[in-house]
Design a protein around this motif. Structure first.
Motif, PDB file in Angstrom:
ATOM      1  N   ASN A 419      29.641  46.355  70.321  1.00  0.00           N
ATOM      2  CA  ASN A 419      29.638  47.863  70.912  1.00  0.00           C
ATOM      3  C   ASN A 419      31.200  48.170  71.017  1.00  0.00           C
ATOM      4  N   TRP A 420      31.477  49.318  70.325  1.00  0.00           N
ATOM      5  CA  TRP A 420      32.836  49.716  69.942  1.00  0.00           C
ATOM      6  C   TRP A 420      32.942  50.999  70.888  1.00  0.00           C
ATOM      7  N   VAL A 421      33.988  50.875  71.943  1.00  0.00           N
ATOM      8  CA  VAL A 421      34.193  52.012  72.770  1.00  0.00           C
ATOM      9  C   VAL A 421      35.677  52.417  72.546  1.00  0.00           C
ATOM     10  N   GLN A 422      35.673  53.833  71.898  1.00  0.00           N
ATOM     11  CA  GLN A 422      36.894  54.617  71.892  1.00  0.00           C
ATOM     12  C   GLN A 422      37.807  53.574  70.479  1.00  0.00           C
ATOM     13  N   GLY A 423      37.221  53.106  69.824  1.00  0.00           N
ATOM     14  CA  GLY A 423      37.673  52.163  68.775  1.00  0.00           C
ATOM     15  C   GLY A 423      38.030  50.571  69.086  1.00  0.00           C
ATOM     16  N   LYS A 424      37.645  50.314  70.208  1.00  0.00           N
ATOM     17  CA  LYS A 424      37.970  48.871  70.779  1.00  0.00           C
ATOM     18  C   LYS A 424      36.504  48.230  70.779  1.00  0.00           C
ATOM     19  N   ALA A 425      36.594  47.104  70.075  1.00  0.00           N
ATOM     20  CA  ALA A 425      35.342  46.097  69.991  1.00  0.00           C
ATOM     21  C   ALA A 425      35.036  45.382  71.191  1.00  0.00           C
ATOM     22  N   TYR A 426      33.888  45.377  71.683  1.00  0.00           N
ATOM     23  CA  TYR A 426      33.153  44.414  72.510  1.00  0.00           C
ATOM     24  C   TYR A 426      32.176  43.712  71.786  1.00  0.00           C
ATOM     25  N   ARG A 427      32.323  42.412  71.688  1.00  0.00           N
ATOM     26  CA  ARG A 427      31.421  41.483  70.702  1.00  0.00           C
ATOM     27  C   ARG A 427      30.596  40.756  71.817  1.00  0.00           C
ATOM     28  N   PHE A 428      29.427  40.490  71.305  1.00  0.00           N
ATOM     29  CA  PHE A 428      28.452  39.846  72.066  1.00  0.00           C
ATOM     30  C   PHE A 428      27.801  38.754  71.303  1.00  0.00           C
ATOM     31  N   LYS A 429      27.499  39.014  69.878  1.00  0.00           N
ATOM     32  CA  LYS A 429      26.762  38.172  68.878  1.00  0.00           C
ATOM     33  C   LYS A 429      27.672  38.150  67.687  1.00  0.00           C
ATOM     34  N   PRO A 430      27.960  37.126  66.953  1.00  0.00           N
ATOM     35  CA  PRO A 430      28.751  37.008  65.646  1.00  0.00           C
ATOM     36  C   PRO A 430      27.823  37.911  64.616  1.00  0.00           C
ATOM     37  N   LEU A 431      28.740  38.505  63.792  1.00  0.00           N
ATOM     38  CA  LEU A 431      27.995  39.381  62.863  1.00  0.00           C
ATOM     39  C   LEU A 431      27.423  38.395  61.781  1.00  0.00           C
ATOM     40  N   THR A 432      28.161  37.139  61.354  1.00  0.00           N
ATOM     41  CA  THR A 432      27.507  36.420  60.525  1.00  0.00           C
ATOM     42  C   THR A 432      26.590  35.417  61.187  1.00  0.00           C
ATOM     43  N   THR A 433      25.229  35.752  61.249  1.00  0.00           N
ATOM     44  CA  THR A 433      24.133  34.975  61.811  1.00  0.00           C
ATOM     45  C   THR A 433      23.342  34.243  61.082  1.00  0.00           C
ATOM     46  N   GLU A 434      22.689  33.353  61.425  1.00  0.00           N
ATOM     47  CA  GLU A 434      21.818  32.405  60.545  1.00  0.00           C
ATOM     48  C   GLU A 434      20.467  32.163  61.548  1.00  0.00           C
ATOM     49  N   ASP A 435      19.431  32.056  60.788  1.00  0.00           N
ATOM     50  CA  ASP A 435      17.886  32.017  61.447  1.00  0.00           C
ATOM     51  C   ASP A 435      18.093  30.624  61.521  1.00  0.00           C
ATOM     52  N   TYR A 436      18.015  30.212  62.819  1.00  0.00           N
ATOM     53  CA  TYR A 436      17.992  28.487  63.033  1.00  0.00           C
ATOM     54  C   TYR A 436      16.396  28.154  63.241  1.00  0.00           C
ATOM     55  N   GLN A 437      15.378  29.122  63.342  1.00  0.00           N
ATOM     56  CA  GLN A 437      14.175  28.450  63.693  1.00  0.00           C
ATOM     57  C   GLN A 437      13.563  27.293  62.794  1.00  0.00           C
ATOM     58  N   GLY A 438      12.917  26.614  63.262  1.00  0.00           N
ATOM     59  CA  GLY A 438      12.451  25.292  62.528  1.00  0.00           C
ATOM     60  C   GLY A 438      12.244  24.244  63.470  1.00  0.00           C
ATOM     61  N   LYS A 439      11.802  23.128  62.799  1.00  0.00           N
ATOM     62  CA  LYS A 439      11.460  21.767  63.403  1.00  0.00           C
ATOM     63  C   LYS A 439      12.618  20.801  62.832  1.00  0.00           C
ATOM     64  N   TYR A 440      13.130  20.115  64.031  1.00  0.00           N
ATOM     65  CA  TYR A 440      14.577  19.217  63.663  1.00  0.00           C
ATOM     66  C   TYR A 440      14.187  17.912  64.356  1.00  0.00           C
ATOM     67  N   ASN A 441      14.774  16.900  63.383  1.00  0.00           N
ATOM     68  CA  ASN A 441      14.861  15.525  64.083  1.00  0.00           C
ATOM     69  C   ASN A 441      16.136  15.498  65.086  1.00  0.00           C
ATOM     70  N   LEU A 442      15.977  15.019  66.278  1.00  0.00           N
ATOM     71  CA  LEU A 442      17.182  14.691  67.056  1.00  0.00           C
ATOM     72  C   LEU A 442      17.437  13.332  67.492  1.00  0.00           C
ATOM     73  N   SER A 443      18.335  12.686  66.770  1.00  0.00           N
ATOM     74  CA  SER A 443      18.690  11.388  67.290  1.00  0.00           C
ATOM     75  C   SER A 443      19.813  11.081  68.305  1.00  0.00           C
ATOM     76  N   ILE A 444      19.615  10.361  69.213  1.00  0.00           N
ATOM     77  CA  ILE A 444      20.632  10.189  70.314  1.00  0.00           C
ATOM     78  C   ILE A 444      20.609   8.654  70.622  1.00  0.00           C
TER      79      ILE A 444
END
Length: 1005
Positions: A419-444
């Protein structure tokens, strides 16, 4: 030459940018004079609510838009931001906030047994009433609040109008952007003037009701006009000075529900002002009336939660009104749009700003167009506040207030990146985004688990899968490069931290026992289709219940129509010299009684079989408080008008119709010697408040004597008067001042034209005008009375000023002074047999009505409360027993005689050709306890029908059952619910001393 001109223009522009970017504060670091210039390329750009450009470029510099369009190269020195696949919108605007202002703390109102504060306690040269705070200037105490600003910005807002919600006249608001530089945020210091129907923090005794708030507004408008004539001023009132200065600003009125919207607009119409009106989100209930105001609305979208109706006993206590509003409120904006009503949307009322866009989506699902939604959040609010040359769109030289989103603003999966207010950026989520949805193996620590990531980018939820039916939520923080986990295994907490890999993440973590371990997570497949995030909005195909009039049980989907009715072979109680007619027909046509006789015919008429039934004129209740009762508290409250707070949604109107009542006088309470002006209404069930009023009726007003007005039951009271002698003096003072007021205006009006043009008008005073109307026999008194000495006193006061008391109501000692009342010309409206409910009625007798009637006093029986009001036929019948009056004369006590007391007997009160078709058809003798109303007809319109009533009861049951199932379904689908809250329902009578400030309270059905 052309190129040289362009260079000069650019040079001037840069000079101006340099000048405007200079600061008056010496920086405590290295001076940074770099020009802040950005080129956003490949964006889907919404220039405004109706113009969009694909693959667009937006150039901004030093907080301003420089250029927009497609195929625009990025100039040298600009930071380039590639927004391929992203959207740019003008930032949203909210016109109803208190952002940056201290919270107004309201304390509970003083009870009726407390010491009154009669005068203002505001120090200084300000208005005499604390509720007039027009001198307040929000910009003077405004201060940025970064936490609240952040919540606004995350929702898409870039600017707001901020005002203080305190008082009837609230002063001015300030319009500010949501940046973090207080020296640049405020764009308009005095942006709008604000008003309301709430007195706020004022503890002053008057006003204390909706009608009082309106009368104070009206009087202040008149005072401003008078005060503004003088130069120099006769005295200093900084509140009036500010009011005058603020009239050139946009005028905003915080009204609330649809009835208050109409009330606010009516005040504006009287003084030539078109308010922007904050509504209550229920305009759909009276869309035609709202449209007639011509007002632009500020509309909240704090849609109510579904009720928890699992407990059937609790569910019984939820009103049909509340159930239907839950269902229909989300369709409000769509209905306003379809009706062509202008509006803006506010986030006001939402418990969480983060719910704002989801509520907008809900409105869109219910028919609101996306373009109108965007217009109501950008263009229209900017235009209303007269700043549309800077905000509300993205055009050259406008402020660089915009948001960057992942998709269309109102799509559910869309996220706001920046959200840019009078030319100043307030950033909440990165513009370069990736869809992470899916199944994963988790090894601990070499132990394997299954993990799922569900949800759109930025809204992910991570779950640990233990088996087919058990999952645990994993608390996580996910960024493009890093991730942190917190999960519980075997009731032991594990914390993991890691970084992105080509197929997932890996890193280190710490077990509950402190052991450090390695972990990895790799994508192993897609989610099953059923696990994909589904839309959680209400389907626009959901069938909605109808809007009904009024919006409570027994309301109608359409207003009943006037009909031609022929009621045949019935017993007609005419109340005329011809008496009671057997086997008679009566024709109702055009809202009037057209014919009376036998064997009548009319081919256009609907035939009603009256055999074995009785037909009478409608009952008229000379004294009631249904549909608008209440008190204001000034000793002389003649300036307040019951008509200003009529409540057409009162279920008691319908109940009175079911008892055969067709017209009533709605009276002010009896807390003051001089009460407010009455409202004479017909019970036109379903029409709006002003449509209930009887046109061209004489004006009436409530006076009162006795214990109530001298505050006998309040030992803490300091309000004058405190004795019955003081009550008399209030009347004499009021009438004396009114005559002086008349003389002042007469002297002014007699001035020669040239002298008059240079002479200020006298001050208009609403109290003096009402009192003068009484003296001039243009307004007539109904006086609450009990004790004979006071009754005599008031008649003598009236005779001193050459007028008569029209009616003594209650008048329980009337039998002692009936001869004097007859000689004075006063009428009586009494109870049948009420007795001993307070000390001053200890001498009441049930023969009172008969004695006064036999003395020649026009005598009526009234109700004073809704319960008696629907049984007035039986109340009247008691005077057959107590006093031996004839049945016809007793019947006149609730029909013709109250019509005479209200000066309406030329059009109602008896069955006579040419009179209003206000008729009741009874199943039996109307004075019998076995008689029931079959039909109640007002102006030839059937407003109550016993068969339709049965059908309505079945429909109410069906509608409640339907809505209960819908609420249960919503709860099952995950919707938040609420328990029913306690509700207050006030049934007024004359002794009640309630302060009514809103008629949102509606009957449970």
């Amino acid at each position: 030459m052309k190129f040289k001109g362009i260079i000069i223009i650019i040079g001037l522009l840069l000079v101006n940018i340099k000048l405007f970017s200079q600061e008056t504060v010496t920086p405590n670091d290295v001076q940074d004079e770099r020009v802040r210039a950005y080129a956003f390329i490949n964006a889907h750009l919404f220039v405004d609510y109706q113009t969009e450009i694909k693959n667009a470029t937006l150039l901004i510099q030093e907080g301003k838009v420089i250029q927009i369009g497609s195929q625009i190269p990025a100039p040298d020195g600009y930071t380039v931001v590639d927004l391929k696949g992203k959207y740019i919108y003008p930032s949203l605007i909210d016109l109803h906030t208190n952002y940056g202002l201290p919270k107004v703390v309201l304390t509970s109102s003083r009870g009726s047994n407390s010491t009154e504060q009669m005068l203002t306690k505001t120090p200084g040269a300000y208005n005499a009433n604390e509720a007039i705070k027009s001198d307040f200037n929000a910009s003077e105490i405004f201060n940025n609040n970064d936490e609240i600003a952040t919540n606004f910005r995350k929702t898409g807002f870039g600017s707001v109008l901020s005002f203080r919600a305190d008082g009837i006249a609230r002063g001015t608001s300030t319009f500010t952007t949501l940046g973090d530089n207080p020296n640049k945020n405020i764009l308009v210091q005095n942006a709008a003037a604000h008003y309301s129907l709430k007195k706020g923090t004022s503890k002053q005794y008057y006003p204390g009701s909706t009608m009082g708030y309106i009368s104070l507004l009206r009087q202040t408008y008149l005072d401003v006009a008078w005060y503004n004539q003088f130069n120099p001023r006769p005295f200093l009132d900084q509140s009036l000075e500010a009011w005058i200065a603020n009239q050139d600003l946009p005028q905003f009125f915080d009204a609330g529900n649809w009835i208050n919207v109409l009330r606010a607009d009516k005040v504006g119409d009287e003084f030539g002002i078109q308010y922007v009106i904050k509504s209550g989100g229920d305009g759909y209930k009276r869309i035609e009336k709202i449209k007639e105001t011509g007002a632009t609305l500020i509309v909240p979208i704090n849609f109510p939660k579904a009720y928890d109706v699992d407990d059937p006993i609790d569910a019984l206590s939820i009103s049909l009104t509340d159930m239907k509003h839950w269902e229909l409120a989300p369709s409000n904006l769509a209905r306003l749009e379809a009706a062509g009503i202008k509006f803006v949307i506010t986030s006001d009322g939402l418990s969480e700003k983060s719910n704002f866009l989801s509520h907008i989506r809900k409105a869109i699902d219910n028919g609101l167009s996306e373009s109108t939604a965007l217009k109501a959040l950008t263009h229209t609010p900017a235009k209303l506040i007269r700043i549309d040359d800077q905000l509300g769109a993205l055009r050259p030289d406008m402020l660089a207030n915009f948001i960057i989103t992942s998709g269309k603003l109102f799509d559910e999966k869309t996220i706001i990146h920046e959200n840019w207010v009078q030319g100043k950026a307030y950033r909440f989520k990165p513009l370069t985004t990736e869809d992470y949805q899916g199944k994963y193996n988790l090894s601990i620590d070499n132990k394997d688990y299954e993990m799922k990531i569900i949800g759109a980018t930025g809204l992910e939820k991570i779950k640990l899968v233990l088996n087919d039916s058990i999952t645990h939520d994993i608390k996580s923080k996910l960024t493009p490069n890093l991730i942190t986990f917190s999960l519980s295994l075997d009731k032991k907490n594990i914390r993991l931290s890691g970084w992105r890999t080509s197929s997932g993440w890996k890193g280190t973590g710490q077990l509950a026992d402190g052991k450090w371990v390695q972990w990895t997570s790799n994508r192993i497949g897609n989610l099953d289709p059923k696990e994909e995030k589904k839309e959680l909005t209400t389907s626009p195909k959901d069938n909605l219940g109808p809007v009904i009039f009024p919006f409570i049980g027994f309301g109608n989907e359409t207003h009943p129509k006037q009909q031609t009715l022929l009621i045949k072979n019935t017993t007609v109680w005419t109340n005329e010299s011809i008496g009671i007619l057997k086997d008679t027909d009566i024709l109702l046509k055009g809202g009037k009684i057209s014919k009376i006789g036998q064997n009548l015919e009319d081919p256009s008429a609907i035939i009603v079989d009256g055999r074995g039934k009785h037909l009478t004129s409608g009952i008229i209740d000379e004294h009631t408080h249904i549909g608008g009762g209440g008190n204001d508290r000034a000793t002389n409250s003649s300036m307040v008008r019951i008509g200003d707070q009529l409540n057409s949604e009162d279920i008691n109107i319908y109940r009175a119709l079911a008892g055969g009542v067709t017209a009533v006088q709605v009276l002010h309470g009896s807390a003051n010697p001089v009460g407010g002006q009455s409202a004479l209404i017909k019970l036109r069930w379903g029409l709006a408040p002003d449509d209930l009023k009887i046109k061209n009726a004489d004006g009436f007003i409530k006076f009162a004597l006795g214990e109530n007005v001298k505050r006998s039951r309040n030992p803490s009271s300091t309000r004058f008067p405190q004795t019955r002698m003081g009550v008399e003096q209030v009347f004499i003072d009021g009438f004396t001042q009114a005559l002086a007021y008349e003389k002042e205006w007469s002297l002014y009006n007699e001035l020669p034209r040239k002298v008059k043009s240079n002479t200020p008008l006298p001050r208009r005073d609403l109290v003096d005008e009402a009192m003068l109307e009484i003296i001039n026999k243009e307004r007539f008194i109904t006086c609450h009375s009990y004790v004979q000495s006071e009754i005599n006193m008031l008649m003598k006061v009236a005779e001193q000023f050459n007028f008569n008391i029209n009616t003594f109501t209650h008048i329980l000692e009337g039998y002692k002074v009936a001869d004097k009342m007859k000689n004075h010309g006063a009428g009586a409206s009494t109870f049948s047999d009420w007795w001993n409910y307070k000390w001053e009625v200890r001498y009441a007798i049930p023969y009172n009505a008969a004695i006064m009637y036999n003395e020649g006093v026009v005598t009526a029986i009234n109700s004073d409360n809704s319960n008696s009001g629907r049984r007035l036929n039986q109340e009247a019948a008691k005077s057959v027993k107590y006093g031996g009056l004839s049945e016809e004369n007793v019947w006149k006590m609730v029909t013709l005689n109250p019509a005479k007391l209200l000066h309406l007997d030329d059009r109602m009160g008896s069955i006579k050709v040419g009179k209003d078709a206000d008729i009741v058809l009874w199943t039996d003798h109307p004075l019998s306890v076995y008689a029931q109303v079959e039909k109640t007809i007002v102006d030839g319109i059937v407003y109550f029908d016993v068969e339709k009533d049965k059908a309505s009861r079945a429909m109410i049951q069906y509608e409640r059952a339907r809505l209960i199932q819908k609420m249960k379904k919503a709860k099952k689908s995950g919707a938040l619910t609420k328990r029913r809250s306690s509700e207050i329902f006030i049934d007024f009578d004359c002794d009640d001393d309630h302060l009514i400030t809103s008629f949102d309270l509606e009957a449970r059905k």
